[in-house]
Motif scaffolding. Structure first.
Motif, PDB file in Angstrom:
ATOM      1  N   GLU A  81      41.735  -2.430  -6.485  1.00  0.00           N
ATOM      2  CA  GLU A  81      42.769  -3.372  -6.061  1.00  0.00           C
ATOM      3  C   GLU A  81      44.167  -2.929  -6.493  1.00  0.00           C
ATOM      4  OE1 GLU A  81      41.944  -7.512  -6.512  1.00  0.00           O
ATOM      5  OE2 GLU A  81      39.813  -7.142  -6.924  1.00  0.00           O
ATOM      6  N   GLU A  82      45.119  -2.991  -5.569  1.00  0.00           N
ATOM      7  CA  GLU A  82      46.530  -2.768  -5.868  1.00  0.00           C
ATOM      8  C   GLU A  82      47.129  -4.070  -6.390  1.00  0.00           C
ATOM      9  OE1 GLU A  82      48.158   0.056  -5.575  1.00  0.00           O
ATOM     10  OE2 GLU A  82      46.741   1.309  -4.429  1.00  0.00           O
ATOM     11  N   VAL A  83      48.047  -3.956  -7.357  1.00  0.00           N
ATOM     12  CA  VAL A  83      48.649  -5.169  -7.923  1.00  0.00           C
ATOM     13  C   VAL A  83      50.159  -5.238  -7.672  1.00  0.00           C
ATOM     14  CG1 VAL A  83      46.871  -5.475  -9.669  1.00  0.00           C
ATOM     15  CG2 VAL A  83      48.876  -4.074 -10.194  1.00  0.00           C
ATOM     16  N   GLY A  84      50.707  -4.261  -6.940  1.00  0.00           N
ATOM     17  CA  GLY A  84      52.088  -4.369  -6.483  1.00  0.00           C
ATOM     18  C   GLY A  84      53.147  -3.752  -7.366  1.00  0.00           C
ATOM     19  N   ARG A 108      37.880   0.558 -13.482  1.00  0.00           N
ATOM     20  CA  ARG A 108      38.435   1.180 -12.287  1.00  0.00           C
ATOM     21  C   ARG A 108      38.812   0.186 -11.199  1.00  0.00           C
ATOM     22  NH1 ARG A 108      35.121   6.446 -10.683  1.00  0.00           N
ATOM     23  NH2 ARG A 108      36.938   6.550  -9.307  1.00  0.00           N
ATOM     24  N   ARG A 109      38.711  -1.122 -11.470  1.00  0.00           N
ATOM     25  CA  ARG A 109      39.024  -2.115 -10.441  1.00  0.00           C
ATOM     26  C   ARG A 109      40.503  -2.122 -10.077  1.00  0.00           C
ATOM     27  NH1 ARG A 109      37.666  -7.918 -11.894  1.00  0.00           N
ATOM     28  NH2 ARG A 109      38.606  -8.269  -9.840  1.00  0.00           N
ATOM     29  N   ILE A 110      41.370  -1.820 -11.032  1.00  0.00           N
ATOM     30  CA  ILE A 110      42.811  -1.834 -10.777  1.00  0.00           C
ATOM     31  C   ILE A 110      43.276  -0.421 -10.456  1.00  0.00           C
ATOM     32  CG2 ILE A 110      45.095  -2.291 -11.745  1.00  0.00           C
ATOM     33  CD1 ILE A 110      43.903  -4.408 -13.492  1.00  0.00           C
ATOM     34  N   ALA A 111      43.970  -0.280  -9.327  1.00  0.00           N
ATOM     35  CA  ALA A 111      44.557   1.017  -8.974  1.00  0.00           C
ATOM     36  C   ALA A 111      45.642   1.347  -9.996  1.00  0.00           C
ATOM     37  CB  ALA A 111      45.148   0.970  -7.574  1.00  0.00           C
ATOM     38  N   ARG A 112      45.703   2.598 -10.390  1.00  0.00           N
ATOM     39  CA  ARG A 112      46.694   2.978 -11.372  1.00  0.00           C
ATOM     40  C   ARG A 112      47.537   4.138 -10.872  1.00  0.00           C
ATOM     41  NH1 ARG A 112      42.294   3.565 -14.785  1.00  0.00           N
ATOM     42  NH2 ARG A 112      42.139   1.385 -14.205  1.00  0.00           N
TER      43      ARG A 112
END
Length: 356
Positions: free
Chosen positions: A53-56, A151-155
């Motif tokens: 997921e992207e968080v912006g 790994r759920r958050i895109a970095r």
């Protein structure tokens, strides 16, 4: 039940004899099952079966490939201060391992003490915490603590720390060794940072770098010294390290790498009489404090020392008649700083103009 030291004795091979062989055999069998689960999970993310997921906003992950302490807290503090110097609103996100309900865990308390102007959100659902940071705190950059395997958050930048004193977890997956995942996972890293680099020789540093490069040839290579900077008591007062020169001291710690703390104390010029280790993330209760007070009173030392992570949980300036202080550690990047700052500057450029 195995203590942390017993586990390391078996995993490292220091525990010899038939008992050691049998225990390592059982540990190997369990580690194969663990490895199957880790590889399956990573394949799901690699193939897109599990969403990322992207968080912006730009996200920097600080993590490691082994269990135990690798210096994440001083590294997180270094990065947070770097962004604050560049007028970037940064928020720390962590899972909150070991925290009691409604309370911050030890790393969060330590970072709150060191970084009073940097928000720190703890939530087992780090995606939810990230959304709160962006939508409610107007964070421009997120620092994910201990998140290489999350790994759920895109970095935007994946930083993996390797402790110079034991960088590759004895070469085996947990519980046969201390690896959280196979070393092939290092290929995901954008930055490989060798922490406590001053604890080993230049030749050993090169050996570690060569081994890491077998799995990742493109990542920025950093070397970091985690140096003692000052003493701090429970009231937040800073004291010079010179007060330890030649003094008799005792110490206790509840961290993943007690040997690293022993090295730190020795580097301050103190005469360490005894070090009492507790399990990592240990919560000190009244009985522990009483035991420590009796123990240190018998040793007749000038100071009782602990880590900053321990001090924020103990919360007193002395035990009995013995002054208690923490050695505060600061991170210095000794190799690779220009390359790291170039990447961090590019992250700032990703912030929308109306947000920066």
């Amino acid at each position: 039940m195995l203590t942390a030291e017993d586990f390391k004795d078996y995993a490292s091979g220091r525990r010899k004899g038939l008992g050691g062989l049998v225990m390592r055999g059982m540990m190997s069998a369990v580690s194969k099952l663990y490895g199957f689960g880790v590889r399956y999970r990573n394949r799901q993310y690699d193939r897109g079966s599990k969403p990322i997921e992207e968080v912006g906003v730009p996200v920097v992950s600080i993590g490691n490939i082994t269990l135990g302490g690798t210096g994440k807290t001083p590294t997180a503090a270094w990065l947070a201060r770097w962004f604050r110097r560049h007028d970037v609103r940064v928020t720390l996100i962590s899972r909150g391992y070991g925290a009691e309900r409604g309370e911050l865990n030890d790393e969060a308390r330590e970072l709150d003490d060191l970084l009073p102007d940097v928000p720190h959100l703890q939530n087992p659902d780090r995606v939810a915490a990230a959304k709160v940071a962006v939508e409610e705190l107007a964070a421009q950059v997120l620092l994910l603590d201990d998140a290489f395997q999350h790994r759920r958050i895109a970095r935007s930048l994946d930083i993996v720390l390797l402790d110079a004193t034991e960088p590759f977890g004895y070469g085996y997956l947990f519980p046969r060794g201390m690896l959280r995942e196979p070393l092939e996972g290092l290929a995901r890293a954008d930055v490989l940072a060798l922490t406590r680099a001053d604890a080993v020789s230049a030749e050993r540093r090169q050996e570690i770098r060569n081994q890491a490069r077998q799995y990742n040839t493109s990542a920025i290579w950093l070397e970091m010294n985690h140096r003692p900077d000052h003493l701090r008591n429970a009231d937040g007062e800073s004291l010079p390290l010179e007060q330890l020169q030649g003094k008799r001291v005792a110490a206790f710690c509840g961290i993943g790498n007690p040997a690293g703390f022993r090295h730190t104390i020795s580097s301050c010029g103190a005469n360490l009489i005894e070090l009492k280790p507790f399990p990592d993330h240990h919560i000190y209760n009244a009985k522990d404090i009483e035991t420590l007070t009796q123990w240190v009173s018998q040793l007749r030392v000038d100071y009782l020392l602990c880590t900053h992570k321990d001090l924020v949980k103990v919360g007193v300036n002395q035990l009995g008649e013995t002054p208690l202080a923490a050695i505060v550690i600061e991170a210095d990047v000794t190799h690779g700083l220009p390359e790291l700052e170039e990447r961090l500057t590019k992250l700032i450029a990703e912030i929308p103009p109306d947000e920066y």
